[in-house]
Design a protein around this motif. Structure first.
Motif: not given
Length: 691
Positions: A13, A49, A188, A219, A252-255, A302-303
């Motif tokens: 990260e 990301t 993810h 995103r 986040v990658e998948y919000p 949230r991720n």
């Protein structure tokens, strides 16, 4: 047939604040390298990301174009010997270009013949240079902070864990810190899996199937829409600050947006404290009603997916409750600290080892503020308010709340001062004196806040400059550029009748009396003027004033900031007139000869031609009104008056030899031009205007 390239650097990260610039830098480096390598492509798109930086290059040509170029060699005189045969210099030139001597030829340039050679270079295939070029690009990336891991020498923002490098379906072989390139990316961290990218064109869709929205704008829009949908469902108003959205975007990658709540009893704490705690510490979006009152709720992102959102919400609520409980404790404890005791504590906080403590800085601010107030001839009540505000403007720096939330300096000072019974104007000036805090922020509303703000910022600039701390490049640890820009903004917004010389003199006197000046006064003054001139130039540029107009108005005088801006606007309008060219030419002819004048004394007895009388009378008729126009800030009208001199100036030059052999005539004519030039240059140096 053209092909696409995909480069993805997979890492642990990355700090969110580094990602946007790093992704753009990767895109820039690849674009420039391809262009420099003479490889054509139709466009690029960057992706990022928290765990990856990537770029896709579209329609990359499969080889360089063949290159045919003419190369110039030595002159004919050197290229041929006495027997008219190729000299050693010519033969050496041929060898260096890889051509036969018989292929050399002469070509004339500016009347001189030079030997030339045609150099043909066969373009190489793109795939042959990809590995080396891309490796160098990845390893040459620059980040604000770097780290090393394992036994590797490479310093990078975070350890590299995977590399994807594709030229259409073909893997571009790379190896960096023991990581070999392939086609395998990672989805993810918890919801996804490894993904074999089939082609650069499928990169986005394949990662989306593995719970990663790699497209930055997609995103961002998803987060924005989810927050707005929640707000609409709950009848809330959510302020989505760009800086917070940017930070969340790269966390986040998948919000998935969700909401939580906190106890309404915490609303007794000042709203700014709650908002700061949520935004700065928890990355939450505060929630308001339609009257802008803070509600005991928040939205976070949230991720991950929508599973168990209630559990996630409770966890966030628990963390926020602890944060707000701390804030409430600090708030209550701070109110038990008298202002006088807080001021005494400032004597133990070092501002700078060569400039003393924060207490010393406050005393300088007070003296500078008082002097500025007197210069502006404010009434006695405002003078008292300025004195008190400048005395206590920094007292909240020693409070627990500001220690925990530094961004609340001034805000808490205003609140605590009001509760301690201070004058509301004085209390608000404590907060206002930090304004403008950032580009685009408003300046202080009150004259008290404006004066103390200027004094504080001016003290920082002069103090740092006097000990050799001058911003260079991107380095500006004391935010001196922002301070100077703030002073310029305040002077303009408040329409203060004060110029830079006045401000500098007031501040220099304070530093001289305190024996803190470590730089010669003239040198310091010049550095300060140069520093402020750049800030004024930025203001004019932001107003869409032409660069040549900016140069013209700043060449004459930047001392009066308000005047520079007004003159910039006036000249901008003036030069857009259709017939301005003839007028400017006449002004410039006057200015060119005026510099030769020994004095400005005009004697009508020495006028020999009628056109001399005409020009003098016209100027004499306009001069007084012109001066009044300038004094009343009517620069455009003043310029239009000067324009009336264009015809008599043109007639004057058509019929008069200014540099007459008769000394009296010459001196008198130059004096006339010098007086006219003096008026012209009060507006601008029109020689810098590009027509």
């Amino acid at each position: 047939m053209n092909k696409d390239i995909l480069i993805e650097i997979g890492m642990e990260e990355i700090p969110s604040r580094f990602i946007r610039d790093a992704a753009n830098l990767l895109e820039k480096k690849i674009s420039e390298w391809l262009s420099d390598s003479r490889i054509h492509f139709s466009g690029t798109k960057v992706f990022a990301t928290p765990r990856r930086l990537a770029v896709v290059v579209n329609e990359v040509s499969t080889k360089q174009p063949d290159l045919r170029s003419e190369v110039k060699g030595p002159s004919k005189k050197i290229a041929l010997n006495e027997q008219e045969e190729w000299s050693k210099a010519a033969l050496g030139f041929a060898r260096s270009q890889g051509v036969e001597p018989s292929d050399l030829f002469f070509k004339e340039l500016k009347g001189i013949e030079y030997v030339h050679a045609v150099k043909n270079e066969i373009g190489i295939e793109t795939k042959s240079i990809l590995s080396d070029g891309i490796s160098k690009i990845i390893t040459s990336m620059v980040y604000p902070k770097n780290m090393r891991w394992g036994k590797h020498d490479l310093k990078y923002v975070r350890p590299i864990r995977w590399l994807v490098a594709l030229y259409d379906e073909v893997i571009i072989p790379l190896e960096i810190t023991g990581v070999h390139s392939g086609r395998t990316s990672r989805g993810h961290r918890f919801l996804g899996k490894e993904v074999d990218i089939q082609h650069p064109s499928t990169y986005v869709s394949q990662l989306k199937e593995s719970f990663v929205f790699v497209d930055i704008e997609e995103r961002k829009q998803l987060i924005h829409n989810q927050i707005n949908t929640l707000a609409k469902d709950k009848n809330w108003v959510v302020s989505i600050k760009d800086d917070l959205l940017e930070e969340v975007l790269f966390l986040v990658e998948y919000p998935t947006a969700l909401y939580g709540s906190f106890q309404s009893e915490f609303l007794e704490i000042p709203q700014e404290v709650l908002i700061t705690s949520m935004r700065e510490h928890q990355r939450y979006f505060p929630v308001f009603d339609h009257e802008s009152n803070l509600l005991p709720h928040f939205i976070t992102v949230r991720n991950g997916d929508k599973k168990s959102l209630d559990v996630v919400a409770r966890g966030n609520e628990k963390v926020l409750k602890a944060r707000l409980a701390d804030a409430r404790f600090f708030y209550q404890e701070d109110q038990n600290l008298p202002i006088d005791k807080a001021l005494a504590k400032l004597e133990k906080i070092v501002y700078h080892e060569e400039l003393g403590t924060v207490g010393d800085k406050v005393r300088r601010i007070r003296t500078i503020s008082d002097q500025i107030a007197k210069f502006l001839s404010v009434d006695e009540k405002v003078q008292r308010q300025v004195t008190r505000a400048s005395m206590i403007c920094k007292f909240d720096l020693v409070t627990q709340m500001v220690y925990e939330f530094p961004e609340l300096q001034g805000v808490m000072g205003e609140d605590y001062a009001l509760k301690a019974g201070e004058d509301p104007v004085v209390s608000s000036a404590i907060s206002q004196h930090y304004q403008p805090r950032f580009s685009g922020d408003s300046s202080p509303e009150s004259i008290v806040g404006a004066i103390v703000s200027i004094a504080d910022k001016l003290d920082s600039i002069v103090g740092c400059f006097s000990i050799g701390i001058v911003p260079t490049g991107s380095q500006d640890p004391y935010a001196l550029r922002r301070s100077a820009a703030g002073i310029v903004q305040i002077v303009l917004d408040q329409k203060l009748n004060v110029n830079l010389t006045d401000l500098f003199d007031i501040c220099f006197a304070v530093y001289e009396e305190s024996n803190l000046l470590k730089t010669e006064m003239d040198d310091l003054r010049e550095k300060c003027f140069d520093f402020f001139s750049l800030r004024v130039k930025n203001v004019l540029t932001d107003m869409n004033i032409r660069y040549d107009v900016i140069d013209a108005v700043m060449a004459t005088n930047i001392n009066d900031i308000s005047s520079v801006v007004r003159r910039g606007k006036a000249v901008m309008q003036f030069v857009e007139q259709s017939d301005v060219k003839i007028t400017l030419e006449s002004f410039n002819r006057v200015n060119n000869l005026a510099s030769k004048a020994e004095n400005k004394k005009i004697e009508e007895a020495y006028f020999e031609e009628n056109v001399e009388h005409d020009l003098y009378q016209k100027w004499n008729q306009l001069h007084s009104s012109f001066t009044k126009k300038l004094e009343t800030s009517l620069e455009l009208e003043a310029l239009e008056m000067l324009k009336q001199l264009q015809i008599p100036i043109t007639s004057f030059f058509d019929k008069v030899m200014v540099m007459s052999e008769n000394e009296n005539l010459r001196r008198n004519r130059l004096a006339l031009l010098a007086n006219i030039s003096e008026d012209i240059t009060k507006i601008a140096d029109f020689q810098k205007i590009v027509i």
